[in-house]
Design a protein around this motif. Structure first.
Motif, mmCIF file in Angstrom:
data_model
loop_
_atom_site.group_PDB
_atom_site.id
_atom_site.type_symbol
_atom_site.label_atom_id
_atom_site.label_comp_id
_atom_site.label_asym_id
_atom_site.label_seq_id
_atom_site.Cartn_x
_atom_site.Cartn_y
_atom_site.Cartn_z
ATOM 1 N N LEU A 381 36.159 -52.372 -36.044
ATOM 2 C CA LEU A 381 37.581 -52.672 -35.204
ATOM 3 C C LEU A 381 38.509 -51.347 -34.968
ATOM 4 O O LEU A 381 38.848 -50.957 -34.057
ATOM 5 C CB LEU A 381 38.458 -53.835 -35.622
ATOM 6 C CG LEU A 381 38.026 -55.165 -35.000
ATOM 7 C CD1 LEU A 381 38.681 -56.268 -35.683
ATOM 8 C CD2 LEU A 381 37.495 -55.241 -33.624
ATOM 9 N N GLY A 382 38.622 -50.587 -36.257
ATOM 10 C CA GLY A 382 39.649 -49.298 -36.274
ATOM 11 C C GLY A 382 38.715 -48.409 -35.357
ATOM 12 O O GLY A 382 39.417 -47.711 -34.612
ATOM 13 N N PHE A 383 37.402 -48.244 -35.546
ATOM 14 C CA PHE A 383 36.819 -47.322 -34.832
ATOM 15 C C PHE A 383 36.727 -47.575 -33.320
ATOM 16 O O PHE A 383 36.944 -46.643 -32.506
ATOM 17 C CB PHE A 383 35.240 -47.148 -35.272
ATOM 18 C CG PHE A 383 34.562 -46.387 -34.549
ATOM 19 C CD1 PHE A 383 34.751 -44.695 -34.544
ATOM 20 C CD2 PHE A 383 33.398 -46.676 -33.613
ATOM 21 C CE1 PHE A 383 33.817 -43.924 -33.583
ATOM 22 C CE2 PHE A 383 32.735 -45.846 -32.759
ATOM 23 C CZ PHE A 383 32.812 -44.563 -32.745
ATOM 24 N N LEU A 384 36.800 -48.734 -32.963
ATOM 25 C CA LEU A 384 36.651 -49.305 -31.543
ATOM 26 C C LEU A 384 38.177 -48.961 -30.943
ATOM 27 O O LEU A 384 38.040 -48.332 -29.716
ATOM 28 C CB LEU A 384 36.640 -50.615 -31.449
ATOM 29 C CG LEU A 384 36.564 -51.446 -30.203
ATOM 30 C CD1 LEU A 384 35.328 -51.070 -29.354
ATOM 31 C CD2 LEU A 384 36.732 -52.902 -30.214
ATOM 32 N N ALA A 385 39.023 -49.232 -31.766
ATOM 33 C CA ALA A 385 40.622 -48.580 -31.125
ATOM 34 C C ALA A 385 40.442 -47.263 -30.995
ATOM 35 O O ALA A 385 41.091 -46.762 -29.990
ATOM 36 C CB ALA A 385 41.724 -49.163 -32.240
ATOM 37 N N LEU A 386 39.990 -46.397 -32.198
ATOM 38 C CA LEU A 386 40.096 -44.954 -31.756
ATOM 39 C C LEU A 386 39.194 -44.679 -30.615
ATOM 40 O O LEU A 386 39.645 -43.610 -29.754
ATOM 41 C CB LEU A 386 39.685 -44.293 -32.912
ATOM 42 C CG LEU A 386 39.079 -42.922 -33.041
ATOM 43 C CD1 LEU A 386 40.558 -42.022 -32.881
ATOM 44 C CD2 LEU A 386 38.738 -42.362 -34.326
ATOM 45 N N LEU A 387 38.083 -45.125 -30.496
ATOM 46 C CA LEU A 387 37.236 -44.746 -29.216
ATOM 47 C C LEU A 387 37.800 -45.160 -28.126
ATOM 48 O O LEU A 387 37.882 -44.377 -26.939
ATOM 49 C CB LEU A 387 35.824 -45.272 -29.613
ATOM 50 C CG LEU A 387 34.956 -45.125 -28.266
ATOM 51 C CD1 LEU A 387 34.619 -43.764 -28.402
ATOM 52 C CD2 LEU A 387 33.559 -46.047 -28.554
ATOM 53 N N SER A 388 38.753 -46.214 -28.066
ATOM 54 C CA SER A 388 39.195 -46.741 -26.601
ATOM 55 C C SER A 388 40.302 -45.759 -26.313
ATOM 56 O O SER A 388 40.500 -45.378 -25.131
ATOM 57 C CB SER A 388 39.773 -47.887 -26.938
ATOM 58 O OG SER A 388 40.370 -48.782 -25.569
ATOM 59 N N VAL A 389 40.893 -45.291 -27.414
ATOM 60 C CA VAL A 389 42.204 -44.337 -26.909
ATOM 61 C C VAL A 389 41.443 -43.002 -26.394
ATOM 62 O O VAL A 389 41.798 -42.555 -25.442
ATOM 63 C CB VAL A 389 43.068 -44.115 -28.473
ATOM 64 C CG1 VAL A 389 43.672 -42.835 -28.105
ATOM 65 C CG2 VAL A 389 43.887 -45.287 -28.764
ATOM 66 N N SER A 390 40.426 -42.668 -27.034
ATOM 67 C CA SER A 390 39.724 -41.293 -26.715
ATOM 68 C C SER A 390 39.442 -41.373 -25.352
ATOM 69 O O SER A 390 39.512 -40.445 -24.450
ATOM 70 C CB SER A 390 38.577 -41.018 -27.498
ATOM 71 O OG SER A 390 39.264 -40.721 -29.076
#
Length: 451
Positions: A381-390
């Motif tokens: 989920l942390g990576f999902l948030a980062l990818l979504s921001v990117s």
């Protein structure tokens, strides 16, 4: 084979989630602006699954899951009925068209905020950044840092965890000026401040080790060379290594730490290594020849192996428990920091201060998505948030064909009182397509170079 399928499935779910949210942002605002939506597609190319909703919109899941689009009624794309003319996208006000274009990135930022809010509500745990060693002649030594001290601030930003230290250092990649540090001694809250000059710090470095570049190691349990994971195509798997193996020695050399094994392998591309491991209480012999790969303009050895990290004692961790409002504030600040960092990194990459080899494509993203999923749903989920921001930030770049490019055109229209000439817009879109495709090809090249 199972590892590959797992990577593909996790990658598809990850990509589809951030793309669907992005496109739904466009879709939701377009519908509320009174625009007729003809198609909502996740992916490009041949439709694998499609259906028509009650609103007469066609919903599509397509074969190439690297993006998506929302097709709206528009006189520039073909004839539309007289009844639909008021609902045509091109007949809407500049404000409505701008809102529709901005809605995709905004939806990605909102997804990141909600995911991070949930993670912060659950409680956040990080490793305390207590210094274990200081390298002679390093930036840390110049700043007067000493073993046993805790890194409390970098450039006036609080750094309560190792992750916070890394993020603060990331923001100084390629930078010139003063690096401000604040540390404290064990059992004391008094801050000891220092300042050290940096000049184009880590300019052009590929996958830089920030803490090593600073010149410190963090106090954690020793990382022994125990195999935590094996890539399917790596030579370690084909040589006979198994997850859980403890590497004892290589060519008669004792290897007490994981970094000893890493350095030994990296220095021996295409050279035969005789390894002794401990497996289920017995010693076993394995022979492996590291593959030769390029990294930072030199050949190094790689066997396709990751380490089993030791458990961090509670005494070396810091936990943050937040209420709903504090968690929301933290998620907003974290999302803002990630957006700012993304734009800063792009600017520094264009200036040549950050190596373009750090640009990653879908293969690397898929691998990271799979590895975080293996680490647990919190990491994923942390990576999902980062990818979504990117994804949201990249779509705001002022490149025609991206949302940011549309917003630039609408900005000119708002100032001039009329749209830019069709020829100018068409030329911009053509240049935008070439630029975006070039970036994608370069990112894929980086992905393959890292395999």
């Amino acid at each position: 084979m199972i590892d590959t399928l797992q990577t593909i499935v996790v990658a598809l779910v990850t990509f589809a989630t951030v793309v669907a949210v992005h496109e739904y942002g466009h879709f939701w605002v377009a519908r509320r602006a009174g625009v007729k939506v003809l198609r909502f597609s996740i992916g490009f190319g041949k439709p694998l699954l499609n259906w028509r909703g009650k609103d007469n919109t066609e919903y599509v899941i397509a074969a190439i899951p690297l993006g998506g689009y929302v097709r709206m009624a528009d006189e520039r794309d073909g004839d539309i009925t007289a009844a639909d003319l008021p609902r045509a996208f091109n007949r809407q006000s500049v404000g409505k068209r701008s809102a529709i274009a901005a809605a995709g990135p905004a939806a990605n930022f909102l997804l990141a905020i909600l995911v991070l809010w949930g993670l912060f509500l659950r409680g956040e745990i990080g490793v305390i950044p207590e210094i274990a060693t200081v390298a002679p002649g390093s930036i840390a030594e110049q700043a007067g840092l000493q073993p046993g001290q805790e890194i409390r601030e970098i450039d006036a930003r609080e750094t309560p965890t190792v992750a916070a230290v890394n993020f603060a250092l990331l923001e100084r990649l390629g930078d010139t000026g003063a690096l401000n540090l604040a540390v404290s001694r064990p059992g004391s809250d008094a801050l000891i401040r220092s300042e050290v000059a940096i000049d184009k710090w880590l300019k052009g470095a590929e996958q830089p080790d920030l803490l090593a570049a600073l010149g410190v190691t963090i106090r954690t349990p020793p990382v022994v060379p125990r195999v935590g994971g094996l890539t399917e195509a790596g030579v370690a798997r084909s040589a006979g290594f198994q997850v859980g193996d403890l590497i004892l020695e290589a060519d008669g050399t004792q290897l007490p730490l994981w970094i000893d094994w890493v350095n030994y392998v990296r220095s021996r591309p295409d050279q035969r290594i005789e390894v002794w491991v401990e497996r289920a209480g017995t010693r076993q012999n394995i022979v492996v020849t590291p593959a030769s790969v390029m990294a930072e303009d030199k050949r190094i050895g790689s066997v396709g192996m990751s380490v089993a990290l030791p458990a961090i004692p509670a005494s070396q961790q810091r936990r943050f428990d937040r209420g709903p409002w504090d968690a929301l504030s933290a998620s907003l600040n974290r999302t803002k920091d990630l957006v700012t960092f993304t734009f800063k990194s792009i600017a520094r990459m264009l200036q040549g201060l950050i190596s373009p080899s750090n640009l990653s494509g879908p293969i690397t993203i898929a691998q990271v998505a799979a590895s975080t999923a293996e680490a647990g749903w919190v990491a994923w989920l942390g990576f999902l948030a980062l990818l979504s921001v990117s994804l949201g930030a990249l779509n705001l770049l002022p490149i025609p064909v991206l949302d940011g490019g549309h917003l630039v055109f609408y900005g000119f229209e708002a100032v001039m009182g009329k749209p830019l000439p069709e020829k100018v817009q068409l030329a911009g879109y053509q240049m935008g397509v070439v630029l975006v495709l070039s970036i994608m090809v370069f990112a894929l090249y980086n992905d393959f170079a890292k395999l």
